[in-house]
Design a protein around this motif. Structure first.
Motif, PDB file in Angstrom:
ATOM      1  N   LEU A  56       3.586  11.703 -34.394  1.00 61.53           N
ATOM      2  CA  LEU A  56       2.848  10.485 -34.668  1.00 61.53           C
ATOM      3  C   LEU A  56       2.318  10.589 -36.083  1.00 61.53           C
ATOM      4  CD1 LEU A  56       2.377   8.331 -32.306  1.00 61.53           C
ATOM      5  CD2 LEU A  56       2.948  10.608 -31.511  1.00 61.53           C
ATOM      6  N   GLY A  57       2.820   9.720 -36.949  1.00 64.84           N
ATOM      7  CA  GLY A  57       2.426   9.724 -38.355  1.00 64.84           C
ATOM      8  C   GLY A  57       1.507   8.559 -38.660  1.00 64.84           C
ATOM      9  N   ILE A  58       0.571   8.795 -39.534  1.00 65.35           N
ATOM     10  CA  ILE A  58      -0.407   7.769 -39.894  1.00 65.35           C
ATOM     11  C   ILE A  58       0.201   6.818 -40.908  1.00 65.35           C
ATOM     12  CG2 ILE A  58      -2.682   7.359 -40.928  1.00 65.35           C
ATOM     13  CD1 ILE A  58      -2.609   8.668 -38.079  1.00 65.35           C
ATOM     14  N   GLU A  59       0.038   5.534 -40.617  1.00 66.75           N
ATOM     15  CA  GLU A  59       0.585   4.475 -41.470  1.00 66.75           C
ATOM     16  C   GLU A  59      -0.533   3.456 -41.724  1.00 66.75           C
ATOM     17  OE1 GLU A  59       3.952   1.382 -40.410  1.00 66.75           O
ATOM     18  OE2 GLU A  59       4.772   3.386 -40.722  1.00 66.75           O
ATOM     19  N   PRO A  60      -1.002   3.342 -42.976  1.00 67.48           N
ATOM     20  CA  PRO A  60      -2.141   2.461 -43.268  1.00 67.48           C
ATOM     21  C   PRO A  60      -1.938   1.012 -42.817  1.00 67.48           C
ATOM     22  CG  PRO A  60      -1.700   3.874 -45.134  1.00 67.48           C
ATOM     23  CD  PRO A  60      -0.565   4.084 -44.152  1.00 67.48           C
TER      24      PRO A  60
END
Length: 126
Positions: A56-60
């Motif tokens: 799970l990657g953070i995406e603004p």
């Protein structure tokens, strides 16, 4: 040549890591695995169950994946669906895949997840 899928990455909004950990560990029963330090600085979290990994990657400017999704094979799908329901996660059954039982659910940030189990092979008749 491709030999396997190493992992699937999904996006998540900033500040959602605690909710993701609670869902993927407590609800789905996955184990959080450490990210390499250079990648950990970017935020997000990684989970594993057996050979399956979800990152799970953070995406603004996050938008939940409503169509795209990982398909996660499970054992005893009825009990697994009951586990999700007991944790107040939605379960939507779909009988559209021949030879399988499957349902869909969503993680806490709205990403679509598919859970499936092959039906037993029919025995010889007679």
């Amino acid at each position: 040549m491709i030999t396997a899928v190493d992992h699937v990455q999904l996006a998540a909004p900033p500040g959602s890591q605690d909710a993701l950990r609670a869902y993927y560990v407590d609800v789905l029963g996955m184990t959080e695995i450490p990210k390499p330090p250079v990648l950990a600085a970017r935020g997000g979290c990684w989970f594993q169950a057996g050979a399956a990994q979800l990152h799970l990657g953070i995406e603004p400017d996050f938008r939940a994946a409503k169509k795209a999704h990982p398909g996660l094979r499970v054992r005893d799908i009825e009990a697994y669906a009951a586990r999700l329901l007991a944790h107040h996660a939605a379960v939507s059954w779909d009988d559209g895949l021949p030879g399988h039982r499957r349902f869909y659910s969503e993680d806490p940030v709205g990403n679509r997840l598919e859970f499936l189990e092959p039906l037993p092979e029919p025995g010889p008749s007679g």
